[in-house]
Design a protein around this motif. Structure first.
Motif, PDB file in Angstrom:
ATOM      1  N   VAL A 382       0.833  -1.206   0.000  1.00 37.91           N
ATOM      2  CA  VAL A 382       0.000   0.000   0.000  1.00 37.91           C
ATOM      3  C   VAL A 382       0.867   1.254   0.000  1.00 37.91           C
ATOM      4  O   VAL A 382       0.697   2.145  -0.847  1.00 37.91           O
ATOM      5  CB  VAL A 382      -0.949  -0.022   1.215  1.00 37.91           C
ATOM      6  CG1 VAL A 382      -1.806   1.238   1.227  1.00 37.91           C
ATOM      7  CG2 VAL A 382      -1.827  -1.270   1.181  1.00 37.91           C
ATOM      8  N   PRO A 611      -1.053   3.576   6.274  1.00 35.86           N
ATOM      9  CA  PRO A 611      -1.671   2.700   5.269  1.00 35.86           C
ATOM     10  C   PRO A 611      -2.262   1.470   5.928  1.00 35.86           C
ATOM     11  O   PRO A 611      -1.768   0.986   6.956  1.00 35.86           O
ATOM     12  CB  PRO A 611      -0.497   2.342   4.352  1.00 35.86           C
ATOM     13  CG  PRO A 611       0.708   2.427   5.238  1.00 35.86           C
ATOM     14  CD  PRO A 611       0.426   3.534   6.227  1.00 35.86           C
ATOM     15  N   PRO A 619      -6.460  -1.507  -0.439  1.00 37.78           N
ATOM     16  CA  PRO A 619      -5.704  -0.464   0.270  1.00 37.78           C
ATOM     17  C   PRO A 619      -6.627   0.573   0.893  1.00 37.78           C
ATOM     18  O   PRO A 619      -7.585   1.033   0.265  1.00 37.78           O
ATOM     19  CB  PRO A 619      -4.830   0.146  -0.840  1.00 37.78           C
ATOM     20  CG  PRO A 619      -4.687  -0.944  -1.854  1.00 37.78           C
ATOM     21  CD  PRO A 619      -5.988  -1.686  -1.825  1.00 37.78           C
TER      22      PRO A 619
END
Length: 665
Positions: A382, A611, A619
């Motif tokens: 991510v 993230p 994500p």
């Protein structure tokens, strides 16, 4: 309904249709032998003096030559049909030593159904199960027949040298389903080995598979004109035979399926009805996991090594969110079917690698292709994805000649890429002092400074699968599978060197990015930026393919340890990906994804965001452990109308500083 002698009506219908297919083969053989038979009659008549004269002599020579040519052509077609390699599903074969409990369950099921047991078991990254014949020599040596096979009750002993089909099981079933549910779902599939063992049905299937493989051989590209002509004739004959067999083959398979379903009614019928619900749920979770979670990792050169574990997590999350699926979570206390495997982790890794190669086209091994665990996904996938996209966005802005925001007033030591530069560039300028800095007034389409994108043949389309707009970090979760019909092909656009105004380079036709249907819903500046991003992505992918060609790398740990791996002998990996998940991303979607990535980078570097991974949406951007909401509509407003107001308001509420530099890859 059963027929006389306890035989299913479906099996009788399948056998009669198999005989119809074999009659088509017999007719084709008769047609090939007809000129030879006529030539024999003429030659015998000439030898006995019953057909004298010059005319009969000429007829004998003409028919004899025709008979020889037809026999040679028929022999060539028969040889290709017999030797052509039939298509086989890419799978991971499970050795009996790796799953003795699974083999024992399948054999017990076959004994209860009074049918031969499958010769082997293989896993495939799909939510389905079926029987597959792999007796062709190109598929490798058949497994050694078991001592108990000829003694199956009911007279289903196979002829000497014949092998039962391979049982192919969808890998998500093993991890999501319970043992009883898997047995109930596999019962109709295993019951199909009974009709498959009949010689007429087996011969008809071999004939049809041979014709199909011969058509594939004839369709291969060849430069030799003589080879092309021969392959064209071969393909025409095989397609003609396939058309003659089409209806009978379809009815034969329906009869086999009907007979198998009828025989399987005596085994776990009530449980099978409930287990079918799990089949649909597993398909939905598998689709979401691949399109939302696995694809971003594959694009970064990382393949999740525990996809089947991930589908369990995704379906568990779906059970938590969806009130209709609340009852499914209670099943998790029962024994999962993956417990039937000795080393489920190694098999999951092999299936995960096969999934990546089939749906994305990655290599088996390579320096830029490595596994990733779910714990490492937020940082390794991510974070890297967002920062890579943000860096690409600023490189394209540099190519377009866009100045950095307020660079004249930038303090020493604070230079760097900022979100403000992107916002100012995409904001629709207005006449007067409110115009965006670094941008000229938009007097007409295509007047962006320093760039006039033109469609050129040298820019291949971007082939990465699409991202649905709903998958942007911060969007609300949706629990249905992605609809690929909402996407459009990517523009084949390559920005050429800067020219003055709208003047095209010599030999080029002036084009405008907003003329593409793909970019019709964006502003002029957004269309130009999207075209530049699409071209940059295409160049990066082409360079990666050239760099990866012929590159060797150490094998994965699972391969070096002798664990199960994809059956490379069954399929050609030169045409990867065999099953692309979705069409290429459109320029508008690419632009939206890159702007979203830049916003997420600014949030992580200036507001303390982190993230994250959402099992259903991929994500995610987290603030204090919670997903950020309402980001997607704000980004779309900037892309479609050039209005940064909603996005600036969203950033202000979360404390994001767009004027601060961000760290890029």
């Amino acid at each position: 309904m059963t027929g006389t002698g306890g035989e299913e009506m479906g099996a009788q219908a399948a056998r009669s249709r198999a005989l119809a297919v074999l009659r088509v083969r017999s007719r084709a053989l008769a047609v090939a032998l007809l000129p030879a038979a006529v030539a024999v009659v003429l030659l015998v008549g000439g030898a006995t003096g019953r057909l004298p004269g010059t005319g009969w002599d000429a007829a004998r020579w003409a028919v004899s030559v025709l008979a020889v040519l037809v026999l040679l052509a028929a022999a060539a077609v028969a040889l290709v049909v017999a030797r052509a390699r039939p298509a086989a599903t890419p799978t991971v074969t499970i050795a009996e030593e790796s799953a003795p409990d699974l083999y024992r369950m399948v054999r017990d099921l076959a004994d209860r159904l009074d049918v031969p047991a499958p010769s082997a078991i293989a896993l495939t990254p799909d939510c389905d199960s079926w029987l597959e014949d792999r007796t062709h020599p190109a598929h490798g040596p058949p497994p050694a027949p078991r001592r108990a096979d000829p003694a199956v009750p009911g007279g289903h002993a196979r002829p000497r040298g014949a092998a039962a089909p391979v049982l192919v099981i969808g890998s998500p079933f093993l991890w999501w389903m319970r043992v009883g549910e898997l047995r109930a779902v596999l019962a109709p599939v295993v019951a199909g080995t009974g009709p498959s063992a009949h010689p007429d049905i087996a011969a008809a299937r071999r004939f049809i598979r041979g014709l199909d493989a011969a058509v594939a051989v004839a369709s291969a590209d060849r430069r030799n004109p003589l080879s092309r002509a021969a392959c064209a004739g071969l393909a025409r004959v095989c397609r003609l035979l396939l058309r003659g067999c089409r209806v009978h083959a379809a009815q034969m398979e329906r009869g086999v399926a009907s007979a198998a379903a009828e025989r399987a009614q005596a085994v776990d019928y009530g449980l099978r009805i409930a287990a079918q619900e799990q089949v649909g749920l597993a398909y939905a979770g598998w689709d979401r996991l691949l399109t939302r979670v696995a694809l971003p990792a594959w694009r970064m050169g990382r393949w999740p090594s525990r996809l089947d574990v991930g589908v369990v997590a995704a379906l568990t999350e779906l059970s938590r969110r969806d009130r209709l699926a609340e009852g499914f979570a209670s099943r998790l206390g029962e024994r999962p079917a993956c417990d039937l495997l000795e080393e489920p982790g190694a098999i999951d890794e092999a299936v995960s690698l096969l999934t990546a190669r089939l749906f994305h086209g990655g290599p088996e091994t390579g320096p830029d292709w490595s596994p990733v665990d779910w714990d490492e996904y937020p940082e390794e996938v991510v974070d890297r994805t967002w920062r890579t996209d943000a860096a690409r966005l600023h490189r394209v802005l540099d190519t377009l000649g866009v100045r950095r925001a307020a660079e004249e007033n930038t303090a020493p030591g604070t230079e760097g890429p900022t979100l403000a530069r992107v916002l100012d560039h995409l904001t629709v300028p207005t006449d007067g002092p409110g115009a965006a800095p670094g941008m000229a007034s938009a007097d007409g389409p295509g007047t962006l400074p320093g760039a006039t994108p033109a469609v050129g043949p040298g820019a291949p389309p971007h082939t990465a699968p699409t991202d649905d707009p709903g998958t942007l970090p911060g969007t609300a979760s949706t629990d249905g599978p992605i609809d690929p019909s909402r996407t459009a092909p990517a523009p084949q656009a390559t920005p050429h060197p800067p020219t003055d105004g709208d003047t095209a380079a010599p030999g080029e036709t002036p084009t405008h990015p907003e003329d593409d249907d793909d970019l019709g819903g964006t502003t002029t500046r957004g269309a130009a930026l999207a075209a530049g991003l699409s071209a940059q992505l295409a160049r990066e992918e082409a360079a990666a393919q050239r760099a990866g060609a012929g590159t060797a790398a150490p094998a994965t740990p699972a391969a070096t340890a002798g664990a199960a791996g994809p059956d490379a002998a069954l399929w050609d990996d030169g045409a990867l990906p065999l099953l692309p998940l979705q069409p290429p991303r459109s320029g508008r979607e690419i632009l939206t994804a890159h702007i979203t990535a830049m916003v997420c980078c600014a949030a992580m570097d200036t507001a303390g965001a982190t993230p994250g991974l959402d099992w259903l949406d991929g994500p995610s951007l987290l603030f204090d452990g919670a997903r950020a909401a309402d980001l997607a509509p704000s980004v779309l407003s900037l892309v479609e109308t050039g209005d940064p107001g909603p996005l600036r308001h969203w950033m202000t509420e979360l404390g994001i500083r767009p004027e601060k530099p961000v760290r890029l890859v």
